[in-house]
Design a protein around this motif. Sequence first.
Motif, PDB file in Angstrom:
ATOM      1  N   ASP A 129       0.826  -1.211   0.000  1.00 35.17           N
ATOM      2  CA  ASP A 129       0.000   0.000   0.000  1.00 35.17           C
ATOM      3  C   ASP A 129       0.856   1.256   0.000  1.00 35.17           C
ATOM      4  O   ASP A 129       0.524   2.245  -0.646  1.00 35.17           O
ATOM      5  CB  ASP A 129      -0.913   0.022   1.238  1.00 35.17           C
ATOM      6  N   LEU A 130       1.965   1.190   0.737  1.00 29.86           N
ATOM      7  CA  LEU A 130       2.860   2.337   0.807  1.00 29.86           C
ATOM      8  C   LEU A 130       3.429   2.624  -0.583  1.00 29.86           C
ATOM      9  O   LEU A 130       3.475   3.767  -1.038  1.00 29.86           O
ATOM     10  CB  LEU A 130       3.988   2.037   1.795  1.00 29.86           C
ATOM     11  N   LEU A 134       2.104   1.705  -3.437  1.00 31.73           N
ATOM     12  CA  LEU A 134       1.010   2.163  -4.294  1.00 31.73           C
ATOM     13  C   LEU A 134       0.754   3.651  -4.095  1.00 31.73           C
ATOM     14  O   LEU A 134       0.597   4.400  -5.064  1.00 31.73           O
ATOM     15  CB  LEU A 134      -0.273   1.397  -3.956  1.00 31.73           C
ATOM     16  N   SER A 135       0.705   4.065  -2.821  1.00 31.98           N
ATOM     17  CA  SER A 135       0.436   5.475  -2.518  1.00 31.98           C
ATOM     18  C   SER A 135       1.458   6.377  -3.186  1.00 31.98           C
ATOM     19  O   SER A 135       1.107   7.391  -3.774  1.00 31.98           O
ATOM     20  CB  SER A 135       0.490   5.710  -1.010  1.00 31.98           C
ATOM     21  N   VAL A 136       2.720   5.994  -3.071  1.00 29.11           N
ATOM     22  CA  VAL A 136       3.767   6.848  -3.629  1.00 29.11           C
ATOM     23  C   VAL A 136       3.758   6.770  -5.153  1.00 29.11           C
ATOM     24  O   VAL A 136       3.991   7.767  -5.834  1.00 29.11           O
ATOM     25  CB  VAL A 136       5.143   6.467  -3.032  1.00 29.11           C
ATOM     26  N   ARG A 137       3.432   5.577  -5.676  1.00 26.84           N
ATOM     27  CA  ARG A 137       3.321   5.467  -7.145  1.00 26.84           C
ATOM     28  C   ARG A 137       2.205   6.359  -7.670  1.00 26.84           C
ATOM     29  O   ARG A 137       2.302   6.932  -8.745  1.00 26.84           O
ATOM     30  CB  ARG A 137       3.058   4.022  -7.548  1.00 26.84           C
ATOM     31  N   SER A 138       1.120   6.466  -6.882  1.00 28.38           N
ATOM     32  CA  SER A 138      -0.012   7.280  -7.346  1.00 28.38           C
ATOM     33  C   SER A 138       0.366   8.754  -7.439  1.00 28.38           C
ATOM     34  O   SER A 138      -0.315   9.532  -8.093  1.00 28.38           O
ATOM     35  CB  SER A 138      -1.220   7.095  -6.425  1.00 28.38           C
ATOM     36  N   LEU A 139       1.449   9.140  -6.778  1.00 23.91           N
ATOM     37  CA  LEU A 139       1.928  10.526  -6.892  1.00 23.91           C
ATOM     38  C   LEU A 139       2.742  10.725  -8.170  1.00 23.91           C
ATOM     39  O   LEU A 139       3.251  11.807  -8.424  1.00 23.91           O
ATOM     40  CB  LEU A 139       2.794  10.888  -5.684  1.00 23.91           C
ATOM     41  N   GLY A 140       2.884   9.649  -8.927  1.00 28.30           N
ATOM     42  CA  GLY A 140       3.631   9.739 -10.172  1.00 28.30           C
ATOM     43  C   GLY A 140       5.085   9.351 -10.026  1.00 28.30           C
ATOM     44  O   GLY A 140       5.914   9.697 -10.859  1.00 28.30           O
ATOM     45  N   ALA A 141       5.415   8.628  -8.958  1.00 29.27           N
ATOM     46  CA  ALA A 141       6.807   8.260  -8.702  1.00 29.27           C
ATOM     47  C   ALA A 141       7.273   7.169  -9.663  1.00 29.27           C
ATOM     48  O   ALA A 141       6.547   6.221  -9.941  1.00 29.27           O
ATOM     49  CB  ALA A 141       6.964   7.789  -7.266  1.00 29.27           C
ATOM     50  N   ASP A 158      12.364   6.808  -8.099  1.00 33.98           N
ATOM     51  CA  ASP A 158      11.803   7.575  -6.978  1.00 33.98           C
ATOM     52  C   ASP A 158      11.397   6.633  -5.846  1.00 33.98           C
ATOM     53  O   ASP A 158      11.643   6.923  -4.671  1.00 33.98           O
ATOM     54  CB  ASP A 158      10.549   8.347  -7.423  1.00 33.98           C
ATOM     55  N   VAL A 189      11.301   5.351  -0.830  1.00 31.15           N
ATOM     56  CA  VAL A 189      10.613   4.315  -0.057  1.00 31.15           C
ATOM     57  C   VAL A 189      11.537   3.149   0.289  1.00 31.15           C
ATOM     58  O   VAL A 189      11.784   2.880   1.462  1.00 31.15           O
ATOM     59  CB  VAL A 189       9.366   3.789  -0.812  1.00 31.15           C
TER      60      VAL A 189
END
Lengths: 247, 279
Positions: free
Chosen positions: A146-147, A149-156, A160, A165
Amino acid sequence: MKARLQKILGYVIATVAVLLVWAALSLLIGNPALPLPTVALLQLYHKLPDMLPHLAVSLWRVLLAMSIGTLCGSIAGLIIGRTGRLDLIAAPLLYVLYPIPKIVFVPVLLVLLGLGSAPAIVLIATVIFFQTLVTARDAAKSLSPDLVLSVRSLGASRIDIARHVVVPATLPNIFTALRISTGTAIAVLFITESIAGNTGIGFYVVNAWGRIDYPTMFAGIIAMAMMGVALYEVINFVERRLVRWKD
Amino acid sequence: MTVSQHQHKVSSDCAALKLRAVGLTYRSAQKETRALDGFSLEVACGEPIAIIGPSGCGKTSLLNLIAGLRAPTTGEVIVRGQTVTKPRQQTSLILQDYGLLPWKTVLDNAALGLVVQKVSRSAARAQAQEALRTVGIEDFAAAYPGELSGGMRQRLALARAMALQTDLMLMDEPLSALDALTREELQNVLLDLWQNAAYAQVLVTHSVEEAVLLGKRIVLMTPRPGKVRAIIDNPAMGSRAYRQSATFHQQCTLLRQLLLESASDTDAPDDKAEESVQK
């Protein structure tokens, strides 16, 4: 400041305790092979000028080797742990290679790399490499999806994710691995130095042993213990700089 | 649909999100699971939608699709006229555990989206600081998330989205881990944020009250494979006072009734067999 005082006090108490037990054992056994700590400490004071170059060489070898081993091991471990397909191949390979005591390669390394610092450095680096590799891989695998995914959703991007992470998340585990492997590193250092060459604290101790000079031998052992403490403190120092959030 | 005083926020000729017959099937070695099947929905710019449905009805999968973290098996996801193929800068996804990085300070967490998008460090920090102020936690900029309460972590997750000037806010049960009081407080924060920033919102929730308070339309989903079962218009939402009104309670009762009906429909013994097709 208070924490630092407490730490120093801890070291003092630990040292006194070790010396007391040592003295008691020495008196009990009554054999010159285990001299009194006072004798060894006095000898350390007298022999320190002789010993220092050996200590410096050993410290340099073990520091360089641990740095190389940790760096390569962490990078490889993080990549393997985050790449499912690579892990399928690498994991079995790892489990075959990991349990082999790397020390058995001393003769081969001596033949290939000569009697200088190289065999000790390569061997220690290899031992540390495997220990940090296994730790880094497991830590990277157990990262919360989930962590990520969250950061990927920011466009990472993958880079990155690694930077923000994966690396910071696994850093505490890598430091733990490093601390555990410090003991192994010094043991491997001692063995390689005592088998071949005429430099390093390992050579110094075994040389004194060969001359049946027990006080000097124990002076060397004390110096080695102090080197271990110095290593732990270097690791702690770097960890405090890099893992501030855990305090 | 009745015209409410907040109708101006919702522009019907601008679609923030279009889901066209979206289907998603997970394949593993043993079986395939249909998470979504023919899910269609349109969300106007600035429109807040709440989605409610039984556990495991594919709500989380739906958000992942909209966020561009997954590709649909069939159908199409369109955000602001563009087919979604990868995460989009102004779409924000807030998951149940908030996705905060424990090793970054509150400020750096809020700035993360900007940093990832190569905004200069100082500009990112300034924008993040502003976002922290918007959600009321600017005094904790130097703290780490581990030192914050649950409600403050939730605010931080919102700040991270606000820093990116989000125009589509996706939330997966964002308040479910909070105690009742904090939850109500945060519902008000969500309401205020939406009114000021006017983003379109897709809020997945288990709470009937939350759906009625925060959704101008409430989408009721069927059990897996998830699709739209009913859409309830809830035009009177948009203020904190709505919570105390009679309409609010009527809407809650209506929604609860619909949920119960859909639950009794699916208590069939072959429920599991419907969910997964054995290969």
